[in-house]
Write a protein that holds these residues in place. Sequence first.
Motif, PDB file in Angstrom:
ATOM      1  N   ILE A 296       0.835  -1.207   0.000  1.00 52.53           N
ATOM      2  CA  ILE A 296       0.000   0.000   0.000  1.00 52.53           C
ATOM      3  C   ILE A 296       0.869   1.255   0.000  1.00 52.53           C
ATOM      4  CG2 ILE A 296      -1.716   1.320   1.321  1.00 52.53           C
ATOM      5  CD1 ILE A 296      -2.714  -1.429   2.375  1.00 52.53           C
ATOM      6  N   ILE A 297       1.918   1.240   0.819  1.00 54.47           N
ATOM      7  CA  ILE A 297       2.796   2.417   0.904  1.00 54.47           C
ATOM      8  C   ILE A 297       3.507   2.664  -0.427  1.00 54.47           C
ATOM      9  CG2 ILE A 297       4.896   3.325   2.007  1.00 54.47           C
ATOM     10  CD1 ILE A 297       3.993   1.854   4.560  1.00 54.47           C
ATOM     11  N   THR A 298       3.837   1.582  -1.140  1.00 49.52           N
ATOM     12  CA  THR A 298       4.554   1.742  -2.412  1.00 49.52           C
ATOM     13  C   THR A 298       3.606   1.876  -3.609  1.00 49.52           C
ATOM     14  OG1 THR A 298       4.748  -0.669  -2.613  1.00 49.52           O
ATOM     15  CG2 THR A 298       6.591   0.508  -1.593  1.00 49.52           C
ATOM     16  N   ASP A 299       2.318   1.835  -3.364  1.00 47.64           N
ATOM     17  CA  ASP A 299       1.343   2.048  -4.438  1.00 47.64           C
ATOM     18  C   ASP A 299       1.389   3.528  -4.820  1.00 47.64           C
ATOM     19  OD1 ASP A 299      -1.058   2.516  -5.928  1.00 47.64           O
ATOM     20  OD2 ASP A 299      -1.876   0.664  -5.091  1.00 47.64           O
ATOM     21  N   LEU A 300       1.701   3.811  -6.074  1.00 49.14           N
ATOM     22  CA  LEU A 300       1.881   5.205  -6.516  1.00 49.14           C
ATOM     23  C   LEU A 300       0.645   6.070  -6.299  1.00 49.14           C
ATOM     24  CD1 LEU A 300       3.813   4.701  -9.885  1.00 49.14           C
ATOM     25  CD2 LEU A 300       4.744   5.392  -7.659  1.00 49.14           C
ATOM     26  N   ARG A 301      -0.520   5.445  -6.249  1.00 41.50           N
ATOM     27  CA  ARG A 301      -1.756   6.226  -6.141  1.00 41.50           C
ATOM     28  C   ARG A 301      -1.926   6.884  -4.777  1.00 41.50           C
ATOM     29  NH1 ARG A 301      -5.795   1.547  -7.929  1.00 41.50           N
ATOM     30  NH2 ARG A 301      -4.452   0.506  -6.397  1.00 41.50           N
ATOM     31  N   ILE A 302      -1.222   6.384  -3.746  1.00 43.96           N
ATOM     32  CA  ILE A 302      -1.402   6.949  -2.405  1.00 43.96           C
ATOM     33  C   ILE A 302      -0.804   8.350  -2.302  1.00 43.96           C
ATOM     34  CG2 ILE A 302       0.734   6.063  -1.357  1.00 43.96           C
ATOM     35  CD1 ILE A 302      -2.725   6.142   0.313  1.00 43.96           C
ATOM     36  N   TRP A 303       0.250   8.606  -3.062  1.00 44.17           N
ATOM     37  CA  TRP A 303       0.980   9.866  -2.881  1.00 44.17           C
ATOM     38  C   TRP A 303       0.244  11.079  -3.425  1.00 44.17           C
ATOM     39  CZ3 TRP A 303       4.286   9.507   0.784  1.00 44.17           C
ATOM     40  CH2 TRP A 303       4.810   8.244   1.075  1.00 44.17           C
ATOM     41  N   PRO A 304      -0.420  11.017  -4.583  1.00 42.00           N
ATOM     42  CA  PRO A 304      -1.236  12.177  -4.969  1.00 42.00           C
ATOM     43  C   PRO A 304      -2.348  12.478  -3.967  1.00 42.00           C
ATOM     44  CG  PRO A 304      -0.882  10.738  -6.852  1.00 42.00           C
ATOM     45  CD  PRO A 304      -0.374  10.009  -5.657  1.00 42.00           C
ATOM     46  N   LEU A 367     -16.756  12.178 -10.880  1.00 40.33           N
ATOM     47  CA  LEU A 367     -16.457  13.618 -10.861  1.00 40.33           C
ATOM     48  C   LEU A 367     -15.772  14.062  -9.576  1.00 40.33           C
ATOM     49  CD1 LEU A 367     -19.752  15.094 -12.388  1.00 40.33           C
ATOM     50  CD2 LEU A 367     -17.606  14.547 -13.556  1.00 40.33           C
ATOM     51  N   ARG A 368     -15.438  13.120  -8.687  1.00 40.78           N
ATOM     52  CA  ARG A 368     -14.839  13.500  -7.410  1.00 40.78           C
ATOM     53  C   ARG A 368     -13.594  14.377  -7.554  1.00 40.78           C
ATOM     54  NH1 ARG A 368     -15.689   7.853  -3.946  1.00 40.78           N
ATOM     55  NH2 ARG A 368     -17.793   8.378  -3.185  1.00 40.78           N
ATOM     56  N   PRO A 369     -12.639  14.052  -8.440  1.00 39.14           N
ATOM     57  CA  PRO A 369     -11.462  14.931  -8.553  1.00 39.14           C
ATOM     58  C   PRO A 369     -11.815  16.327  -9.063  1.00 39.14           C
ATOM     59  CG  PRO A 369     -11.454  13.260 -10.289  1.00 39.14           C
ATOM     60  CD  PRO A 369     -12.510  12.870  -9.308  1.00 39.14           C
ATOM     61  N   TYR A 370     -12.844  16.437  -9.884  1.00 38.54           N
ATOM     62  CA  TYR A 370     -13.221  17.740 -10.433  1.00 38.54           C
ATOM     63  C   TYR A 370     -13.955  18.580  -9.384  1.00 38.54           C
ATOM     64  CZ  TYR A 370     -12.140  15.067 -14.589  1.00 38.54           C
ATOM     65  OH  TYR A 370     -11.509  14.267 -15.512  1.00 38.54           O
ATOM     66  N   ALA A 481      -2.195  17.513  -7.941  1.00 39.24           N
ATOM     67  CA  ALA A 481      -2.164  16.135  -7.444  1.00 39.24           C
ATOM     68  C   ALA A 481      -3.464  15.403  -7.762  1.00 39.24           C
ATOM     69  CB  ALA A 481      -1.905  16.131  -5.942  1.00 39.24           C
ATOM     70  N   ALA A 482      -4.601  16.110  -7.658  1.00 43.72           N
ATOM     71  CA  ALA A 482      -5.890  15.488  -7.995  1.00 43.72           C
ATOM     72  C   ALA A 482      -5.913  15.060  -9.460  1.00 43.72           C
ATOM     73  CB  ALA A 482      -7.030  16.457  -7.699  1.00 43.72           C
ATOM     74  N   GLY A 483      -5.351  15.890 -10.332  1.00 38.28           N
ATOM     75  CA  GLY A 483      -5.277  15.540 -11.748  1.00 38.28           C
ATOM     76  C   GLY A 483      -4.393  14.332 -11.987  1.00 38.28           C
ATOM     77  N   VAL A 484      -3.254  14.271 -11.304  1.00 37.61           N
ATOM     78  CA  VAL A 484      -2.338  13.131 -11.452  1.00 37.61           C
ATOM     79  C   VAL A 484      -3.011  11.846 -10.980  1.00 37.61           C
ATOM     80  CG1 VAL A 484      -0.177  12.130 -10.625  1.00 37.61           C
ATOM     81  CG2 VAL A 484      -0.262  14.553 -11.262  1.00 37.61           C
ATOM     82  N   CYS A 485      -3.694  11.927  -9.837  1.00 36.93           N
ATOM     83  CA  CYS A 485      -4.367  10.743  -9.298  1.00 36.93           C
ATOM     84  C   CYS A 485      -5.438  10.244 -10.254  1.00 36.93           C
ATOM     85  CB  CYS A 485      -4.982  11.067  -7.938  1.00 36.93           C
ATOM     86  SG  CYS A 485      -5.537   9.610  -7.025  1.00 36.93           S
ATOM     87  N   ARG A 491      -4.582   2.705 -13.796  1.00 38.86           N
ATOM     88  CA  ARG A 491      -3.433   2.125 -14.497  1.00 38.86           C
ATOM     89  C   ARG A 491      -2.438   1.458 -13.553  1.00 38.86           C
ATOM     90  NH1 ARG A 491      -2.155   7.066 -18.813  1.00 38.86           N
ATOM     91  NH2 ARG A 491      -4.322   7.343 -19.507  1.00 38.86           N
ATOM     92  N   VAL A 492      -2.716   1.502 -12.259  1.00 37.88           N
ATOM     93  CA  VAL A 492      -1.791   0.966 -11.268  1.00 37.88           C
ATOM     94  C   VAL A 492      -2.512  -0.056 -10.403  1.00 37.88           C
ATOM     95  CG1 VAL A 492      -0.326   1.534  -9.286  1.00 37.88           C
ATOM     96  CG2 VAL A 492      -0.514   3.147 -11.198  1.00 37.88           C
ATOM     97  N   ARG A 493      -1.938  -1.244 -10.271  1.00 39.06           N
ATOM     98  CA  ARG A 493      -2.385  -2.281  -9.332  1.00 39.06           C
ATOM     99  C   ARG A 493      -3.900  -2.410  -9.236  1.00 39.06           C
ATOM    100  NH1 ARG A 493       1.770  -1.754  -4.191  1.00 39.06           N
ATOM    101  NH2 ARG A 493       3.668  -1.525  -5.415  1.00 39.06           N
ATOM    102  N   GLN A 494      -4.482  -2.928 -10.256  1.00 44.83           N
ATOM    103  CA  GLN A 494      -5.932  -3.095 -10.273  1.00 44.83           C
ATOM    104  C   GLN A 494      -6.366  -4.237  -9.345  1.00 44.83           C
ATOM    105  OE1 GLN A 494      -8.139  -0.843 -11.843  1.00 44.83           O
ATOM    106  NE2 GLN A 494      -6.138   0.085 -11.531  1.00 44.83           N
TER     107      GLN A 494
END
Length: 507
Positions: A296-304, A367-370, A481-485, A491-494
Motif C-alpha cells: 500500500i505504501i509503495t502504491d503510486l496512487r497513495i501519494w497524490p 467527478l470526485r477529482p473535479y 495532485a488530484a489531476g495526477v491521481c 493504471r496501477v495495481r488493479q
Amino acid sequence: MANELESQMSHKLTGEAHTDSLHDEESLLSPLEELDNKKLDKIYRKLDFRIIPALWCLYFLESFGSSAYGLTLTMNADQGHSLGQKLKLSAHDISTASALYYVGYILFDVPMNLVMTKVSPQSWLARIIITIGLVYTLYHVLENSQGLIAIRFISGMVGAGTWPGMSYYVSLWYPNDRSTRRIGYYFTAAQISAAVAGLVSAGFQKMDGMRGYAGWQWMYLVYGLVTLACGISLLWWLPDRPFKTTTESDNKLHILYRKFFTPTHPLNEEEKKLHRMDLEGRYKKLSWGWRDLIEIITDLRIWPLIIMYFGVVGTGFGLAVFGSTLIAVNNPSLTSIQVSLLYAPIWLFDLAGILIMTPFADRRKSLRPYIFSFATAIIMCGMFVTTYAKGKWSRYGGLLIAGFGLGPTVPICMSWAAEIFQPTYGDVGTAVSAALVSGLGNLGSVVSTYALYSGWPADKARLYQYSNMMLVVMLGVSIIAAGVCELIKDRVRQPKESALPSSEESN
C-alpha cells in the motif's frame, strides 16, 4: 418478508453448517442488482440515525480542542490573560506547540488505525475520545511554555487515528457509493464545533478571574469533562462491526467487557441479511501482514492523495488556529469578544459547502477529482480576497469564501482513497490508506502552524500576506495532485480476486 427472502436464496444453499459466514454467503446471496433499493435506502437511513449522531458528537468534541487552542491565543487579550500572555509564550513557543500537536498525530495515525482493524472499533473510538477528554482537562493547570509544548504533543498522540478511524468505521457499515455523504455529515461537526468554539469562548471570557482562573482555563476544564463523559457514553451508543470477523475470546475480562459494553445491533435479522448482501461484494478479510502494508505504501496512487490532503488540511488548520489572529490583525479596533464572535461564521460557511457539494460527489463518483478541484479553487479565491482586498470587511468576506470551499475537500479525499484502495487491498487497504492520507497529509498542518503566521514573525507587519500566499501555493499543488491521481488510478495495481473471510473467522 424473511421467508420470501429465504426462498429466493434457498436454491444456492450449500448445505454446510456454517452458512452464515461471508465466505459461504458468496454462493448463497442473490446478485446485488436484485436487491430492493428502497429497502436498502430504509436500512441505511436507520443506520444513519444510530451511527452518524455518535460519530458527529465524537468528531465535534475532538475538533473543538483545535479550534479552542487557536482562540485561546486571543481570549482576554485586553486584560493580558490570553494563553500566550498568561504563560509568557514567545512566537516560537506558540508555533512549536501548534506544530507538535500534528507531529503527534502524524507519528501515531497509522499504528492507531491498524490497531482498530484488530480490536472492537466501537471501543477504540470511545478510547480515543475518553483520553482526549482526560488530557484536555489538564490544560487548565498549565503554568509555562514547556508544559504547553508537552501537552500539545500528547494531545496529538491520543487523538491520532480519529479521522482515519472514523473513515474506516464508515467503510464497515456503508458501501463506497454511500460513504462521501456520510463522511460529510459527521465532518460538519468540525465546522460547527469551530463556530461554537467562537461563541462559547466569548462567554468564557466573561468568567475571566473567577477562582483565579483565566477564561481559557475555564473553557478547557469544562470541555475536558464534557468530552470525557461523552467518550464513556459511546461504549453503549456506537454499534460495533456489522458482522463478527473473529472467534470470540474466552478470556474472563473479555467476556465481562462484552457483557456490559457491547451495544445492541441497530438492524433486525431481516435487515441484517439485506445489509450483508449489499456489502458482500465489497468486503474482504481483516487479516494482513507487513507485506500488505509495504504494498500500500509503495502504491503510486497513495501519494497524490496525500498531497491533495496536505494542501487542503494545511489551509483548514491554518485558518482554524490563526483565523481569529487574521481577523484581529485586519481589524485592530475589534475587542477579543468580537473577534471570537466573527470567527464562528467562517465555519458555518464551511458547513454550507459540505451540505451543498458532498451529495454530488457520491452521486457522480467519477467527478470526485473535479469537484475537489473546484472547491479548492474557491478556497484560493477566498485567500486572495482576504489578502488583497482593500476594505477590512472585504478581507473578512474572503475568509468566509475560503471556509465555503474548505468544506467538501477532506470528505472527498477520504472517500476517494477508500474507493481506490478497498477493491485492491480490502479492509486493510481502507484502514492504511486513510491513515497515510490523514497522517502524512497533516504535514500540511505542521507547515501552516509552525512555518507560517506566528512562526513567521516578520510576516505580521505584512498582515500575513506571505503566509496566506503560501497556503495558495499549497492549494494549487493539491489541484495538480488530484489531476495526477485521476490519470493513474486505473493504471496501477488493479483489484485482485476477493479474499473473503474464511468460515472459522466469520460469524
